[in-house]
Design a protein around this motif. Structure first.
Motif, PDB file in Angstrom:
ATOM      1  N   ASN A 158      82.268  25.300  36.923  1.00 34.64           N
ATOM      2  CA  ASN A 158      83.324  24.480  36.338  1.00 34.64           C
ATOM      3  C   ASN A 158      83.199  24.409  34.824  1.00 34.64           C
ATOM      4  N   LEU A 159      81.969  24.293  34.327  1.00 38.50           N
ATOM      5  CA  LEU A 159      81.741  24.281  32.881  1.00 38.50           C
ATOM      6  C   LEU A 159      82.184  25.602  32.258  1.00 38.50           C
ATOM      7  N   THR A 160      81.859  26.702  32.918  1.00 35.24           N
ATOM      8  CA  THR A 160      82.254  28.012  32.400  1.00 35.24           C
ATOM      9  C   THR A 160      83.769  28.178  32.433  1.00 35.24           C
ATOM     10  N   LYS A 174      86.646  28.879  19.148  1.00 37.66           N
ATOM     11  CA  LYS A 174      85.408  29.622  19.374  1.00 37.66           C
ATOM     12  C   LYS A 174      84.743  29.978  18.052  1.00 37.66           C
ATOM     13  N   LEU A 175      85.559  30.225  17.036  1.00 38.58           N
ATOM     14  CA  LEU A 175      85.038  30.594  15.724  1.00 38.58           C
ATOM     15  C   LEU A 175      84.722  29.375  14.861  1.00 38.58           C
ATOM     16  N   LYS A 176      85.652  28.431  14.778  1.00 37.82           N
ATOM     17  CA  LYS A 176      85.538  27.327  13.826  1.00 37.82           C
ATOM     18  C   LYS A 176      85.048  26.020  14.445  1.00 37.82           C
ATOM     19  N   GLY A 177      85.265  25.844  15.746  1.00 36.45           N
ATOM     20  CA  GLY A 177      85.026  24.547  16.365  1.00 36.45           C
ATOM     21  C   GLY A 177      86.305  23.730  16.346  1.00 36.45           C
ATOM     22  N   ALA A 178      86.429  22.779  17.257  1.00 36.28           N
ATOM     23  CA  ALA A 178      87.675  22.020  17.409  1.00 36.28           C
ATOM     24  C   ALA A 178      88.007  21.193  16.171  1.00 36.28           C
ATOM     25  N   SER A 196      81.002  16.786  37.505  1.00 37.44           N
ATOM     26  CA  SER A 196      80.728  17.933  36.650  1.00 37.44           C
ATOM     27  C   SER A 196      81.852  18.155  35.647  1.00 37.44           C
ATOM     28  N   ILE A 197      83.055  17.705  35.964  1.00 36.76           N
ATOM     29  CA  ILE A 197      84.166  17.818  35.022  1.00 36.76           C
ATOM     30  C   ILE A 197      83.923  16.882  33.837  1.00 36.76           C
ATOM     31  N   ASP A 198      83.420  15.687  34.109  1.00 27.46           N
ATOM     32  CA  ASP A 198      83.065  14.760  33.034  1.00 27.46           C
ATOM     33  C   ASP A 198      81.982  15.361  32.146  1.00 27.46           C
ATOM     34  N   LEU A 204      81.438  20.211  25.937  1.00 26.28           N
ATOM     35  CA  LEU A 204      82.341  20.919  25.043  1.00 26.28           C
ATOM     36  C   LEU A 204      82.693  20.109  23.799  1.00 26.28           C
ATOM     37  N   GLY A 205      82.153  18.884  23.707  1.00 24.37           N
ATOM     38  CA  GLY A 205      82.426  18.050  22.542  1.00 24.37           C
ATOM     39  C   GLY A 205      83.783  17.376  22.585  1.00 24.37           C
ATOM     40  N   LEU A 206      84.440  17.395  23.743  1.00 23.08           N
ATOM     41  CA  LEU A 206      85.751  16.750  23.870  1.00 23.08           C
ATOM     42  C   LEU A 206      85.610  15.279  24.199  1.00 23.08           C
ATOM     43  N   GLY A 207      84.456  14.889  24.755  1.00 23.65           N
ATOM     44  CA  GLY A 207      84.172  13.489  25.035  1.00 23.65           C
ATOM     45  C   GLY A 207      84.879  12.972  26.267  1.00 23.65           C
TER      46      GLY A 207
END
Length: 549
Positions: A158-160, A174-178, A196-198, A204-207
């Motif tokens: 799921n993470l992948t 992917k290059l710069k970050g969100a 696992s979704i949480d 991914l740094g989305l929080g």
């Protein structure tokens, strides 16, 4: 090079001969042995009698006679103090014990002891991974051959999936970050999806605030499509970018399947309205093997062939030894079969060289080579498709198990799991001492959840439904705990219990069934055991203390 004498090493064949009586005794006793010791960590630690074997100055066992005895005792101690997941009476979690072909496959992996990242060190595993991915792609019904990769468990898959979706839809991240890219992404999933979704949202740094939890349509039902529609529109209007919708095929508690096609329709409508692209993923870690049953595939997974990615874990219902999970990525809508490589690949020069090229004199293959699987094709470097690198060669286990049992064998196993749950639910429903959390009309499912109603409670309330309607949550909680505790002490069966705060449901017992040897006689024995415990329950005091007579 130092050559070790035969007496210095215990070779595998000799070791298996040495352990054969211990292993044979274990399997022979399995039908009647306790499934669990239900012992505290301190007790198990004492049983194992840890000493100073792992100190910096320990030298191991040198004398061959004492070494052999030590090994036998160690294996025996491990077997004695471990949960007997190989028993059909292990009904606690969403997996069950492996069979002989699976165990032999696992031994083969240990003998090979190689890493599945580049073809040169794992040629057979690489090609077997290709075969499994292609076969699963056809079963799912993807319109074109999918991208795919074996991963260590459903959570990692799921993470992948989420990482790949972000990198493919928004390569600038992917290059710069969100933050530098100036994009605020939002994720959508139901309140009953796997945690696992949480964790993926955090990784991914989305929080967690970027993860929007949606209500279900009712107790035991899937994600509410109307709620999904409203939430996606609100996200866009608040300046965020919806990018990932997670649907679940078999939730952990109720084994509920989200309505894939209905939710897909919602997503497509929002995409058209706002001109955005949203990735739809199905977490089928638990219920995904329903693809092997034409009946259940049609009823529970309608629309699966149109989603962007799909997680399936053969180590659950299919009984392939832990761990064995895959992520499949649909090549439609511009994803391409190289989707995972474009999303996650970095082409590290020290590792990902060209695959071994054929000699000019080599005979040309008489079969069609699939995209990416050519000599020197991108799928020869499987590690570059992951967000890590090396992996165990789990494809070998699935390939051998699939070849041994056949698709029809897997189908039989899946359908037996559904029918066993159906029979158990109906048996419990016939007894006044149990109350199903979900009605019989909610079947088919892969698990059964229920409360217990002792005779004294039945006399006061008349039925389990009346007890539930009285909102006696403390009473139900204590009865559940008492029955579960007694069953664990007996060790005859091992089942789980839980509550569901999102639906205000007090703790109940849950039984998951996937062992192929479960039949009606087995279920009758389980119900008889549970009923015997419930009949001894006595409730006393204002605090609803439950004890056993």
């Amino acid at each position: 090079m130092t050559v070790l004498a035969e007496s210095d090493l215990l070779d595998l064949v000799s070791l298996l001969d040495l352990l054969r009586p211990t292993l044979s005794a274990y399997f022979e006793a399995l039908p009647n042995d306790k499934v669990t010791l239900a012992a505290a960590p301190s007790v198990v630690r004492s049983n194992l009698q840890f000493g100073d074997e792992l100190t910096p100055t320990s030298s191991g066992t040198v004398n061959s006679q004492s070494r052999n005895q030590d090994i036998i005792q160690l294996f025996q101690s491990i077997l004695d103090n471990s949960t007997k997941t190989a028993s059909p009476r292990f009904l606690d979690k969403l997996y069950t014990g492996s069979d002989a072909i699976g165990q032999a496959s696992e031994l083969l992996l240990a003998i090979l002891n190689t890493n599945s990242h580049v073809f040169s060190v794992s040629p057979v595993a690489t090609l077997m991974e290709h075969e499994c991915i292609a076969a699963l792609s056809a079963l799912v019904g993807f319109p074109t051959l999918c991208s795919g990769i074996f991963l260590p468990g459903g959570s990692h898959s799921n993470l992948t999936a989420m990482t790949s979706a972000r990198n493919l839809l928004y390569p600038q991240i992917k290059l710069k970050g969100a933050v530098r890219a100036g994009i605020s992404l939002s994720i959508f999933t139901s309140v009953e999806s796997h945690y696992s979704i949480d964790k993926a949202a955090i990784a991914l740094g989305l929080g967690l605030e970027g993860l929007i939890k949606l209500p279900v349509s009712g107790v035991g039902l899937g994600m509410d499509p109307a709620a999904l529609h409203r939430a996606m529109i609100n996200s866009v209007e608040n300046g965020d970018t919806p990018f990932f919708v997670n649907l679940t095929a078999g939730t952990t508690i109720f084994s509920t399947y989200d309505a894939i096609q209905e939710c897909l329709n919602v997503v497509r409508a929002v995409e058209d309205q706002y001109g955005i692209r949203v990735w739809v993923h199905v977490d089928g870690s638990y219920g995904g093997p329903a693809i092997f049953s034409p009946t259940h595939r049609k009823a529970l997974l309608n629309g699966l062939e149109c989603v962007d990615s799909f997680t399936i874990s053969p180590h659950k219902i299919l009984g392939v030894p832990l761990q064995c999970s895959l992520l499949l990525v649909n090549s439609h809508r511009g994803n391409g079969r190289d989707a995972l490589w474009r999303a996650n690949g970095l082409s590290a020069d020290y590792l990902f060289h060209d695959s071994i090229a054929p000699e000019s004199s080599a005979a040309k293959p008489t079969f069609k080579i699939r995209e990416g699987e050519e000599d020197c094709g991108f799928m020869m470097g499987l590690g570059d498709a992951t967000i890590g690198c090396g992996r165990r060669t789990d494809s070998i286990k699935l390939y051998i198990s699939w070849k041994y049992h056949g698709s029809l064998g897997f189908q039989k196993r899946v359908e037996n799991a559904f029918s066993s749950v159906d029979y158990l639910a109906r048996k419990l429903n016939e007894s006044p001492y149990f109350h199903l959390v979900l009605p019989l009309s909610s079947l088919p499912r892969l698990s059964v959840s229920f409360w217990c109603v002792p005779p004294s409670i039945l006399a006061n309330y008349g039925s389990g439904r009346s007890l539930l309607e009285s909102q006696s949550s403390i009473l139900l909680k204590n009865i559940t705990a008492a029955v579960h505790s007694e069953l664990s002490k007996r060790g005859t069966y091992m089942i789980d219990y839980m509550g569901l705060s999102s639906q205000n449901l007090p703790p109940f017992l849950r039984v998951s069934m996937s062992h192929p040897r479960i039949d009606e006689s087995f279920v009758n024995g389980l119900v008889e055991e549970l009923e015997g415990i419930v009949l001894t329950c006595r409730v006393t005091g204002e605090d609803c203390v439950v004890d056993l007579q």
